[in-house]
Design a protein around this motif. Sequence first.
Motif, PDB file in Angstrom:
ATOM      1  N   ASP A 267       0.851  -1.180   0.000  1.00  0.00           N
ATOM      2  CA  ASP A 267       0.000   0.000   0.000  1.00  0.00           C
ATOM      3  C   ASP A 267       0.893   1.238   0.000  1.00  0.00           C
ATOM      4  O   ASP A 267       1.819   1.341   0.814  1.00  0.00           O
ATOM      5  CB  ASP A 267      -0.899  -0.049   1.247  1.00  0.00           C
ATOM      6  CG  ASP A 267      -1.770   1.173   1.372  1.00  0.00           C
ATOM      7  OD1 ASP A 267      -1.589   1.918   2.352  1.00  0.00           O
ATOM      8  OD2 ASP A 267      -2.620   1.374   0.500  1.00  0.00           O
TER       9      ASP A 267
ATOM     10  N   GLN B  63       0.397   4.218   1.003  1.00  0.00           N
ATOM     11  CA  GLN B  63       0.374   4.961   2.268  1.00  0.00           C
ATOM     12  C   GLN B  63       1.265   4.301   3.306  1.00  0.00           C
ATOM     13  O   GLN B  63       1.966   4.979   4.051  1.00  0.00           O
ATOM     14  CB  GLN B  63      -1.059   5.036   2.798  1.00  0.00           C
ATOM     15  CG  GLN B  63      -1.681   6.395   2.663  1.00  0.00           C
ATOM     16  CD  GLN B  63      -3.078   6.410   3.268  1.00  0.00           C
ATOM     17  OE1 GLN B  63      -3.814   5.431   3.203  1.00  0.00           O
ATOM     18  NE2 GLN B  63      -3.446   7.525   3.823  1.00  0.00           N
TER      19      GLN B  63
ATOM     20  N   ALA C 260       1.580   4.352  -5.705  1.00  0.00           N
ATOM     21  CA  ALA C 260       0.469   5.301  -5.862  1.00  0.00           C
ATOM     22  C   ALA C 260       0.084   5.407  -7.336  1.00  0.00           C
ATOM     23  O   ALA C 260      -1.101   5.455  -7.672  1.00  0.00           O
ATOM     24  CB  ALA C 260       0.850   6.664  -5.302  1.00  0.00           C
ATOM     25  N   GLY C 261       1.064   5.420  -8.210  1.00  0.00           N
ATOM     26  CA  GLY C 261       0.784   5.459  -9.646  1.00  0.00           C
ATOM     27  C   GLY C 261       0.027   4.227 -10.098  1.00  0.00           C
ATOM     28  O   GLY C 261      -0.898   4.315 -10.906  1.00  0.00           O
ATOM     29  N   GLN C 262       0.410   3.062  -9.566  1.00  0.00           N
ATOM     30  CA  GLN C 262      -0.296   1.820  -9.882  1.00  0.00           C
ATOM     31  C   GLN C 262      -1.744   1.892  -9.416  1.00  0.00           C
ATOM     32  O   GLN C 262      -2.660   1.521 -10.137  1.00  0.00           O
ATOM     33  CB  GLN C 262       0.368   0.657  -9.152  1.00  0.00           C
ATOM     34  CG  GLN C 262       1.210  -0.227  -9.989  1.00  0.00           C
ATOM     35  CD  GLN C 262       1.783  -1.365  -9.143  1.00  0.00           C
ATOM     36  OE1 GLN C 262       1.979  -1.252  -7.936  1.00  0.00           O
ATOM     37  NE2 GLN C 262       2.064  -2.457  -9.799  1.00  0.00           N
ATOM     38  N   GLU C 263      -1.928   2.386  -8.183  1.00  0.00           N
ATOM     39  CA  GLU C 263      -3.278   2.474  -7.621  1.00  0.00           C
ATOM     40  C   GLU C 263      -4.143   3.413  -8.449  1.00  0.00           C
ATOM     41  O   GLU C 263      -5.314   3.141  -8.696  1.00  0.00           O
ATOM     42  CB  GLU C 263      -3.220   2.931  -6.159  1.00  0.00           C
ATOM     43  CG  GLU C 263      -2.605   1.888  -5.241  1.00  0.00           C
ATOM     44  CD  GLU C 263      -2.274   2.419  -3.856  1.00  0.00           C
ATOM     45  OE1 GLU C 263      -2.559   3.601  -3.561  1.00  0.00           O
ATOM     46  OE2 GLU C 263      -1.706   1.649  -3.065  1.00  0.00           O
ATOM     47  N   VAL C 264      -3.560   4.528  -8.894  1.00  0.00           N
ATOM     48  CA  VAL C 264      -4.302   5.472  -9.734  1.00  0.00           C
ATOM     49  C   VAL C 264      -4.666   4.805 -11.057  1.00  0.00           C
ATOM     50  O   VAL C 264      -5.782   4.954 -11.553  1.00  0.00           O
ATOM     51  CB  VAL C 264      -3.481   6.764  -9.971  1.00  0.00           C
ATOM     52  CG1 VAL C 264      -4.081   7.609 -11.073  1.00  0.00           C
ATOM     53  CG2 VAL C 264      -3.396   7.565  -8.681  1.00  0.00           C
ATOM     54  N   GLY C 265      -3.729   4.044 -11.626  1.00  0.00           N
ATOM     55  CA  GLY C 265      -4.002   3.356 -12.882  1.00  0.00           C
ATOM     56  C   GLY C 265      -5.140   2.363 -12.738  1.00  0.00           C
ATOM     57  O   GLY C 265      -6.012   2.264 -13.601  1.00  0.00           O
ATOM     58  N   GLU C 266      -5.148   1.613 -11.621  1.00  0.00           N
ATOM     59  CA  GLU C 266      -6.224   0.655 -11.380  1.00  0.00           C
ATOM     60  C   GLU C 266      -7.557   1.380 -11.204  1.00  0.00           C
ATOM     61  O   GLU C 266      -8.584   0.953 -11.724  1.00  0.00           O
ATOM     62  CB  GLU C 266      -5.904  -0.193 -10.149  1.00  0.00           C
ATOM     63  CG  GLU C 266      -4.736  -1.143 -10.368  1.00  0.00           C
ATOM     64  CD  GLU C 266      -4.224  -1.762  -9.079  1.00  0.00           C
ATOM     65  OE1 GLU C 266      -4.819  -1.513  -8.002  1.00  0.00           O
ATOM     66  OE2 GLU C 266      -3.222  -2.496  -9.141  1.00  0.00           O
ATOM     67  N   THR C 267      -7.536   2.471 -10.455  1.00  0.00           N
ATOM     68  CA  THR C 267      -8.748   3.250 -10.233  1.00  0.00           C
ATOM     69  C   THR C 267      -9.254   3.823 -11.553  1.00  0.00           C
ATOM     70  O   THR C 267     -10.451   3.795 -11.838  1.00  0.00           O
ATOM     71  CB  THR C 267      -8.483   4.385  -9.227  1.00  0.00           C
ATOM     72  OG1 THR C 267      -8.026   3.806  -8.005  1.00  0.00           O
ATOM     73  CG2 THR C 267      -9.725   5.194  -8.959  1.00  0.00           C
ATOM     74  N   GLN C 268      -8.340   4.318 -12.371  1.00  0.00           N
ATOM     75  CA  GLN C 268      -8.727   4.897 -13.658  1.00  0.00           C
ATOM     76  C   GLN C 268      -9.351   3.836 -14.555  1.00  0.00           C
ATOM     77  O   GLN C 268     -10.362   4.087 -15.215  1.00  0.00           O
ATOM     78  CB  GLN C 268      -7.516   5.518 -14.355  1.00  0.00           C
ATOM     79  CG  GLN C 268      -7.867   6.188 -15.671  1.00  0.00           C
ATOM     80  CD  GLN C 268      -6.678   6.880 -16.308  1.00  0.00           C
ATOM     81  OE1 GLN C 268      -5.590   6.907 -15.765  1.00  0.00           O
ATOM     82  NE2 GLN C 268      -6.892   7.432 -17.473  1.00  0.00           N
TER      83      GLN C 268
ATOM     84  N   GLU D 255     -13.071   3.999 -16.083  1.00  0.00           N
ATOM     85  CA  GLU D 255     -13.321   3.921 -17.522  1.00  0.00           C
ATOM     86  C   GLU D 255     -14.355   2.838 -17.819  1.00  0.00           C
ATOM     87  O   GLU D 255     -15.230   3.018 -18.667  1.00  0.00           O
ATOM     88  CB  GLU D 255     -12.015   3.660 -18.276  1.00  0.00           C
ATOM     89  CG  GLU D 255     -11.104   4.874 -18.315  1.00  0.00           C
ATOM     90  CD  GLU D 255      -9.727   4.583 -18.890  1.00  0.00           C
ATOM     91  OE1 GLU D 255      -9.414   3.402 -19.184  1.00  0.00           O
ATOM     92  OE2 GLU D 255      -8.958   5.540 -19.056  1.00  0.00           O
TER      93      GLU D 255
END
Length: 136
Positions: free
Chosen positions: A5, A7, A66-74, A78
């Motif tokens: 994670d 965080q 964090a970038g990975q998490e943003v990619g998954e969220t994006q 979508e």
Amino acid sequence: MALEDAQAVRAVADALSAAAGTYHEKWKAGIGDGSIDPADAMLHVGKEQALRQNAAQMYVQAAALAGQEVGETQAGLEGAIRDADQAIAKMKQAAAAIELIGDLVTLAAAITARKPRLALAAVKELRDDLKQVRPA
């Protein structure tokens, strides 16, 4: 235990950074009060730098996570947007069908009531609505 994670990784990096800051203050104070030999200062600088380097690596890892998490969220967003677009398209089709049915009912009522002007208006409305459903 692997930290997965962003965080959690950042919290560890913050703790390492704080430890390096505390260590720095303690060895500087030790030199000042004579409890640490100035000749050993480089040893302490090296230890402090190792703590700071570990903290920096952890910050990089946190940023990558964090970038990975943003990619998954994006990707999830979508998918939700695609689903919503499909649902909206189906609703528009249903609304167009309901409007056509309403036009047909109006036409039938005008014919039954023997109102040629209303029947003609209903035919024009039906024609316009059909053009919207199936553009030329």
